[in-house]
Design an enzyme around this catalytic site. Structure first.
Site, PDB file in Angstrom:
ATOM      1  N   TYR A 142       6.823  -0.678   3.780  1.00 46.39           N
ATOM      2  CA  TYR A 142       5.737  -0.754   4.767  1.00 46.39           C
ATOM      3  C   TYR A 142       4.736   0.392   4.653  1.00 46.39           C
ATOM      4  CZ  TYR A 142       8.266  -4.433   7.301  1.00 46.39           C
ATOM      5  OH  TYR A 142       8.902  -5.593   7.666  1.00 46.39           O
ATOM      6  N   LYS A 191      19.684  -2.797  -2.450  1.00 43.17           N
ATOM      7  CA  LYS A 191      19.563  -3.868  -3.447  1.00 43.17           C
ATOM      8  C   LYS A 191      19.599  -3.163  -4.801  1.00 43.17           C
ATOM      9  CE  LYS A 191      18.826  -8.222  -4.467  1.00 43.17           C
ATOM     10  NZ  LYS A 191      19.903  -9.211  -4.333  1.00 43.17           N
ATOM     11  N   ASP A 223      21.293  -8.925   0.671  1.00 41.55           N
ATOM     12  CA  ASP A 223      21.443 -10.389   0.802  1.00 41.55           C
ATOM     13  C   ASP A 223      22.863 -10.727   1.277  1.00 41.55           C
ATOM     14  OD1 ASP A 223      22.071  -9.277  -1.653  1.00 41.55           O
ATOM     15  OD2 ASP A 223      21.384 -10.978  -2.849  1.00 41.55           O
ATOM     16  N   ASP A 247      14.074  -4.105   9.404  1.00 43.91           N
ATOM     17  CA  ASP A 247      13.236  -4.950  10.267  1.00 43.91           C
ATOM     18  C   ASP A 247      13.825  -6.358  10.320  1.00 43.91           C
ATOM     19  OD1 ASP A 247      11.162  -5.799  11.807  1.00 43.91           O
ATOM     20  OD2 ASP A 247       9.653  -5.782  10.236  1.00 43.91           O
ATOM     21  N   ASP A 251      16.532  -8.221  13.459  1.00 46.76           N
ATOM     22  CA  ASP A 251      16.212  -9.471  14.172  1.00 46.76           C
ATOM     23  C   ASP A 251      17.373 -10.446  14.043  1.00 46.76           C
ATOM     24  OD1 ASP A 251      13.678  -8.641  14.944  1.00 46.76           O
ATOM     25  OD2 ASP A 251      12.790 -10.599  14.516  1.00 46.76           O
TER      26      ASP A 251
END
Ligand code: NAD
Length: 358
Positions: A142, A191, A223, A247, A251
């Site tokens: 970001y 990752k 993942d 982020d 959620d």
């Protein structure tokens, strides 16, 4: 004792949920003989409408001069067509995090037992979920360089995922500390099979683990982690990860708490910490007294615990939320047959009363 709290309701449901947390804090103040001084500031679309900018200088100054910030949410369809750099979500939130030096976002995902039926997952999978997602907040994808430009054949755009070892170390260190104060397990999410930043992340975690022999460290690909959070959330204690990963996965973790309206958060790192629910401004239900204020009220509990070291007062709020849920009161997002539907204000008042009586 006297504490200054900057109150930024923001947009959408923000001006409905924030007053609920403020009245609970006022009751806590009376109960514990602490004076909270609340000062409101404009942020997000509400600030764009008045000042033409999502984070006016005086709002940032108000935050810097306060001991803690309570934020509702920002954004909405009215400001969606603005260029990305002027939109409330980027111009206000990212600038506020940067301005206050908030590099770490703490997002607990806890399932109150009264809400087991509000969770779409099976009871035997989710019951007892109590985990904490630690998201790096001022680096990663970001915050890296972004660009979009024309080419001979069309356009090209890129974002950059960049981290220094110092940035990685400070967030991981906080992860180890938080795990040490809980059930002593840290899952470092990355990752590393694809991303070179993740390999630096993983090596840094391994190095720091030597200093925390009492904390069990595991690495998990992001993942796989998404799948594991749904398949077996009880395996987790503290999870630490890059900004974008955090982020998205937080959620996802909100489902484990029964509703996105239940998840509080704290952003820390500088002198002033910021507390906000993890959800957005929910324009679809704004102005209808339907929003769940509990994530915001629980964010106020985090403020008491982290910024003001008022552990018992924080527990009072959490116990009050538990009591009101056990009594069967529900906002629309967590409503089920056989429970009592209440609006935003009523839910706030019920929790306030329970804090007063508790
Ligand atoms: P959202 O979190 O606002 O809403 C997603 C869904 O959850 C909606 O159906 C909404 O009604 C529901 N919901 C959210 N909070 C709720 C609550 N407290 N009680 C009951 N239901 C609730 O996400 P979105 O729809 O993707 O975004 C709406 C706006 O908010 C956008 O402008 C987005 O950019 C912004 N946003 C802001 C923040 C922030 O301020 N931190 C975070 C995320 C999104």
């Amino acid at each position: 004792m006297r504490y200054k709290i900057a109150v930024l309701p923001g947009d959408g449901i923000g001006p409905e949920i924030i007053p609920q947390a403020v009245k609970v804090l006022k009751t806590v103040g009376k109960k514990y003989g602490v004076q909270f001084e609340f000062k409101e500031g404009l942020v997000g679309g509400a600030a764009i409408d008045v000042y033409g900018t999502a984070l006016p200088e005086e709002t940032l100054k108000l935050c810097e001069e306060s001991q803690a910030v309570l934020l509702g949410a920002v954004g909405g369809p009215k400001w969606d067509s603005l260029p990305p750099a002027q939109r409330p979500e980027t111009a206000a939130l990212l600038a506020l995090r940067k301005g206050l030096g908030l590099y770490a976002n703490i997002r607990p995902a806890y399932l109150f037992s009264a809400l087991v039926d509000s969770c779409p997952l099976k009871k035997e999978v989710v019951e007892g979920t109590d985990l904490l997602i630690l998201r790096e907040l001022t680096g990663g994808l970001y915050f890296g360089e972004k660009k979009r430009q024309r080419t001979d054949t069309g356009e090209v755009a890129w974002d950059t995922l960049i981290y220094t070892s110092e940035e990685i170390e400070r967030i991981l260190r906080l992860g180890f500390e938080l795990a040490r104060a809980r059930r002593k397990k840290l899952t470092s999410v990355d990752k590393a099979n694809v991303l070179i930043t993740s390999r630096l992340w993983r090596e840094t975690a391994e190095r720091l683990a030597q200093e925390y022999p009492d904390v069990e460290l595991e690495h998990m690909y992001v993942d796989n982690c998404a799948m594991q959070l749904i398949r077996n959330p009880r395996q987790f204690d503290v999870l630490v990860m890059e900004n974008t990963f955090g982020d998205i996965l937080s959620d996802l973790a909100s489902v484990l708490s029964g509703s996105i309206g239940m998840l509080p958060s704290a952003s820390i790192g500088g002198q002033t910490a910021l507390y906000e629910p993890i959800h957005g401004s929910a324009p679809d239900i704004a102005g209808q007294n339907k929003a769940n204020p509990l994530a915001t009220i629980l964010s106020a509990a985090m403020m008491l615990r982290i910024s003001f070291k008022m552990e018992q007062a924080a527990r009072d709020i959490e116990n009050a939320v538990n009591k009101v849920l056990e009594q069967g009161y529900r906002t629309a997002d967590i409503f089920r047959e056989g429970t009592t539907l209440v609006g935003t204000e009523e839910m706030g008042e019920l929790v306030r009363q329970a804090v007063e009586e508790g």
